[in-house]
Scaffold this active site. Structure first.
Site, PDB file in Angstrom:
ATOM      1  N   GLY A  48     -20.083 -29.147  13.921  1.00  0.00           N
ATOM      2  CA  GLY A  48     -19.021 -29.584  14.825  1.00  0.00           C
ATOM      3  C   GLY A  48     -18.066 -28.495  15.268  1.00  0.00           C
ATOM      4  N   ASP A 104     -13.290 -28.906  13.631  1.00  0.00           N
ATOM      5  CA  ASP A 104     -13.196 -29.650  14.882  1.00  0.00           C
ATOM      6  C   ASP A 104     -12.237 -30.818  14.720  1.00  0.00           C
ATOM      7  OD1 ASP A 104     -14.903 -30.776  13.047  1.00  0.00           O
ATOM      8  OD2 ASP A 104     -16.507 -31.224  14.450  1.00  0.00           O
ATOM      9  N   ASP A 107     -10.548 -36.181   9.744  1.00  0.00           N
ATOM     10  CA  ASP A 107     -10.478 -37.649   9.829  1.00  0.00           C
ATOM     11  C   ASP A 107      -9.930 -38.178   8.511  1.00  0.00           C
ATOM     12  OD1 ASP A 107     -10.878 -40.336  10.169  1.00  0.00           O
ATOM     13  OD2 ASP A 107     -13.003 -40.232  10.613  1.00  0.00           O
ATOM     14  N   ASP A 163     -20.329 -35.068  17.604  1.00  0.00           N
ATOM     15  CA  ASP A 163     -21.523 -35.791  18.057  1.00  0.00           C
ATOM     16  C   ASP A 163     -21.529 -37.245  17.622  1.00  0.00           C
ATOM     17  OD1 ASP A 163     -21.951 -35.233  15.219  1.00  0.00           O
ATOM     18  OD2 ASP A 163     -23.984 -35.949  15.569  1.00  0.00           O
ATOM     19  N   ARG A 169     -22.461 -33.227  21.855  1.00  0.00           N
ATOM     20  CA  ARG A 169     -21.773 -32.025  21.379  1.00  0.00           C
ATOM     21  C   ARG A 169     -21.426 -31.101  22.538  1.00  0.00           C
ATOM     22  NH1 ARG A 169     -22.083 -31.760  15.724  1.00  0.00           N
ATOM     23  NH2 ARG A 169     -24.000 -32.476  14.788  1.00  0.00           N
TER      24      ARG A 169
END
Ligand code: IMP
Length: 186
Positions: A48, A104, A107, A163, A169
């Site tokens: 990522g 990236d 979370d 992705d 991506r």
């Protein structure tokens, strides 16, 4: 590819390519201020972080080195399992290095807290975190982020390295994926 190329798959734009450039430039100026004369080692988490690394590294005006780590990812699910497995380890020794983890997205923060602990045990002189995106859940586990692009809503997003099932991506911006895409499967 652009948002126009995946019409219907993206329900809303979260970050435009222009905003990404601005965010990365802002982060780069902060990194230059903090690490002037120190030649940091930028560590990207595959896959990522590839786009963030490529653009952030080129935006930086100080000498630096790059290395990569691959850890197990979501697969086809859209929820973090919390299980982190090293798929590809670093090529570089961290002994005495000023490390910046380049992400990236943060979370749940589970991947990042695991990486921070793992890298701290390898003798890094300093450890910092740069992430383009952060979701609200990340606050709950209190992961320290030194350089942040954007806080985004708690929705599953794709693009700019992120992705779903290895797709999207190469989208230039970041957008919310239409839930119909992961319900149908592709
Ligand atoms: P964590 O939940 O912070 O451990 O995130 C681990 C990884 O999940 C990230 O590095 C991403 O690869 C992936 N991920 C988290 N949120 C999203 C999302 O909204 N879209 C795509 N991938 C995501």
């Amino acid at each position: 590819m652009d948002f126009d190329d995946v019409k219907g798959d993206i329900v809303s734009v979260v970050v435009t390519p222009e905003q990404i450039s601005e965010g990365l430039a802002r982060m780069a100026r902060e990194i230059e201020r903090d690490l002037d004369g120190r030649k940091p080692l930028l560590i990207g988490v595959l896959k990522g972080a590839v786009m963030v690394m490529a653009d952030l590294a080129r935006e930086l005006t100080i000498p630096l080195e790059i290395d990569w780590m691959a850890v197990s990812s979501y697969g086809r699910s859209t929820k973090s399992s919390g299980v982190v497995r090293i798929v590809k380890d670093l090529d570089t020794s961290l002994d005495g290095r000023d490390v910046i983890i380049v992400e990236d997205i943060v979370d749940s923060g589970l991947t990042l807290s695991w990486l921070l602990e793992n890298f701290a045990s390898r003798g890094a002189a300093s450890l910092r975190v740069a992430t383009l995106l952060r979701k609200p859940d990340a606050m709950a586990v209190d992961v320290p982020i030194d350089y942040l692009g954007f806080d985004i809503p708690n929705e599953f997003v794709v693009g700019y390295g992120l992705d779903f099932d290895e797709r999207y991506r190469n989208l230039r911006g970041v957008g919310v994926l239409n839930p119909a895409v992961y319900r149908e499967g592709h």
